[in-house]
Write a protein that holds these residues in place. Structure first.
Motif, PDB file in Angstrom:
ATOM      1  N   TYR A  33       0.435  -1.055  -0.225  1.00  0.00           N
ATOM      2  CA  TYR A  33      -0.040  -0.096   0.071  1.00  0.00           C
ATOM      3  C   TYR A  33       0.491   1.097  -0.026  1.00  0.00           C
ATOM      4  CZ  TYR A  33       1.109  -0.769   5.135  1.00  0.00           C
ATOM      5  OH  TYR A  33       1.725  -0.767   5.660  1.00  0.00           O
ATOM      6  N   ASP A  34       0.314   2.620  -0.503  1.00  0.00           N
ATOM      7  CA  ASP A  34       1.333   3.650  -0.183  1.00  0.00           C
ATOM      8  C   ASP A  34       1.934   4.127   0.907  1.00  0.00           C
ATOM      9  OD1 ASP A  34       1.046   3.695  -3.141  1.00  0.00           O
ATOM     10  OD2 ASP A  34      -0.506   5.703  -2.838  1.00  0.00           O
ATOM     11  N   ASN A  35       2.524   4.247   1.250  1.00  0.00           N
ATOM     12  CA  ASN A  35       3.119   3.877   2.836  1.00  0.00           C
ATOM     13  C   ASN A  35       3.824   5.486   2.764  1.00  0.00           C
ATOM     14  OD1 ASN A  35       6.027   2.855   3.491  1.00  0.00           O
ATOM     15  ND2 ASN A  35       4.265   2.223   2.171  1.00  0.00           N
ATOM     16  N   SER A  36       4.248   6.116   4.418  1.00  0.00           N
ATOM     17  CA  SER A  36       4.960   8.056   4.518  1.00  0.00           C
ATOM     18  C   SER A  36       6.477   6.917   4.307  1.00  0.00           C
ATOM     19  CB  SER A  36       4.146   8.047   5.471  1.00  0.00           C
ATOM     20  OG  SER A  36       5.257   9.031   5.616  1.00  0.00           O
ATOM     21  N   ALA A  37       7.068   7.799   3.908  1.00  0.00           N
ATOM     22  CA  ALA A  37       8.252   7.900   3.814  1.00  0.00           C
ATOM     23  C   ALA A  37       9.109   8.371   5.345  1.00  0.00           C
ATOM     24  CB  ALA A  37       9.139   7.672   3.241  1.00  0.00           C
ATOM     25  N   MET A  38       7.796   9.444   5.969  1.00  0.00           N
ATOM     26  CA  MET A  38       8.762   9.787   7.291  1.00  0.00           C
ATOM     27  C   MET A  38       7.638  10.198   8.309  1.00  0.00           C
ATOM     28  SD  MET A  38      11.020  11.850   6.276  1.00  0.00           S
ATOM     29  CE  MET A  38      13.002  11.944   4.821  1.00  0.00           C
ATOM     30  N   ASP A  39       8.137  10.437   9.756  1.00  0.00           N
ATOM     31  CA  ASP A  39       7.466  11.091  10.904  1.00  0.00           C
ATOM     32  C   ASP A  39       6.695  12.417   9.913  1.00  0.00           C
ATOM     33  OD1 ASP A  39       7.475   8.998  11.566  1.00  0.00           O
ATOM     34  OD2 ASP A  39       8.674   9.650  13.596  1.00  0.00           O
TER      35      ASP A  39
END
Length: 415
Positions: free
Chosen positions: A47-53
């Motif tokens: 799934y599309d996910n975040s590479a950062m906080d």
């Protein structure tokens, strides 16, 4: 004398893959040869996910509010492993590394470029929302989003049969969800040394005796090549003892490996022993160190067990293992890459001792990226191999001047 390429071609033309496979849990498959292609059963990431906080948002919403300095209400908090709600228009979602990007969000701004603004408390002292966020950085569509399938796609080949598995390839297999891998079974190798002058380390040395270093070196190299090793020790210098050792070794081995006794002196019994127990080719290879090499098979016990005999000098034994035994073991395991990669590197030494044979000099990488040569290149000086980072492959008749680019084979390509 036979050129190295011809000798290697003869070896590899006779040895075939053993064809035995086994399933090994993925973390334990390092150094093994993959026997079956691995195909990804899923998209990675799934799934599309975040590479950062940071905060997930729509770039158009921020642009409509004037870009940097815009303030958005925070509508949800998305931790890794949770399932987010679609992003409400005109809002941002607090998001953490690896978390699913909410539907509708098209960018993530790292928290270092965001300013969290807490809501004021009501009359009861409680806050009713997740606050707001002020934008302090440029925003573009796709920023800091790892897209579904950007690493692997469903049905995509992940690892190919015939490759030797390293830590990175095992990590990739685990990424694709592989708990176990089908690998080539370990070649079974029987190892012995010949020579009445040899004594095991730890025992007292008598007159004319030396410690048997080859046995330790070859055992370690065989383990590094993923073999099961049966160590038969030191075989006395007699025809009867040598024949008996060959018969014993052939009972459950795919390959018999020995060091010493491959010349044609009166105390070198491997040639007549192999001629009684099977067949033998005794080659003089045009390399230095390591001219004599024996290759054959033991058939007297009803099966067919390959035999390779290496020279007795420790560096000769070490180098000929790397040049000849290593590719044979890889072929037995069905590996596709049999030859090591070499690097073109400049010399930091002078070499005037041109030899008619192809030489493999022990050398070390300097901090400047050049090649330094061990001072004593004798085939009996094992300290040259322990000191070195690899082998310089020097053509016949060649000399070396500082700055000359040479072909260097690092040991990490060979072990």
């Amino acid at each position: 004398m036979m050129p190295m390429e011809e000798a290697l071609e003869r070896l590899l033309s006779q040895v075939t893959s053993l064809g035995r496979t086994e399933s090994v849990t993925t973390p334990l498959a390092r150094g093994r040869v993959l026997a079956q292609d691995l195909v990804s059963p899923l998209d990675v990431p799934p799934y599309d996910n975040s590479a950062m906080d940071g905060y997930a948002m729509r770039a158009a919403d921020v642009a409509a509010l004037g870009g940097e300095g815009a303030v958005l209400p925070v509508s949800q908090r998305v931790a890794a492993g949770s399932v987010p709600q679609p992003l409400q228009p005109g809002t941002a979602a607090r998001i953490f590394t690896g978390a699913t990007v909410p539907e509708g969000a098209d960018s993530v701004l790292m928290q270092e470029q965001c300013e969290a603004i807490a809501d004021a408390a009501d009359s009861t002292g409680a806050t009713r929302s997740l606050g707001q966020v002020r934008i302090h950085g440029p925003l573009t569509v796709g920023l800091h989003i790892r897209r579904r399938g950007e690493d692997l796609r469903v049905g995509q080949p992940v690892l190919s049969a015939g490759m030797r598995l390293n830590a990175a390839s095992l990590g990739l297999a685990a990424t694709a969800g592989a708990a176990a891998l089908t690998v080539a079974a370990r070649p079974r190798v029987a190892l012995f040394s010949t020579g009445d002058e040899l004594v095991l380390p730890g025992q007292p040395l008598g007159p004319g005796q030396i410690y048997n270093s080859n046995r330790t070196t070859l055992h370690a190299l065989l383990l590094a090549m993923g073999c099961e090793v049966r160590d038969l020790g030191i075989v006395p210098d007699s025809l009867e003892a040598t024949r008996a050792a060959l018969r014993e070794a052939s009972k459950d081995a795919d390959l018999i490996l020995s060091s010493g006794g491959v010349s044609v002196g009166e105390e070198d019994h491997l040639k007549p022993a192999l001629e009684h127990e099977g067949r033998l080719d005794l080659w003089q290879i045009a390399i230095k160190p390591g001219k004599p090499l024996a290759f054959g098979e033991v058939t007297s016990t009803g099966g067919r067990t390959w035999f390779i005999g290496l020279p007795g000098n420790p560096v000769s034994s070490f180098v000929t293992f790397l040049l000849f035994v290593r590719p044979v073991l890889l072929r037995m395991q069905g590996a596709t890459q049999l030859t090591p990669r070499a690097l073109p590197l400049p010399a930091e030494f002078t070499w005037t001792k041109a030899d008619k044979r192809r030489e493999f000099l022990r050398a070390k990488l300097s901090d400047a990226g050049g090649l330094q040569l061990f001072g004593n290149q004798s085939s009996g000086v094992m300290s040259s191999a322990a000191w070195a980072d690899g082998l310089i492959d020097l053509p016949p008749g060649a000399t070396v001047a500082p700055g000359q680019v040479l072909r260097f084979i690092p040991f990490n390509e060979l072990f």
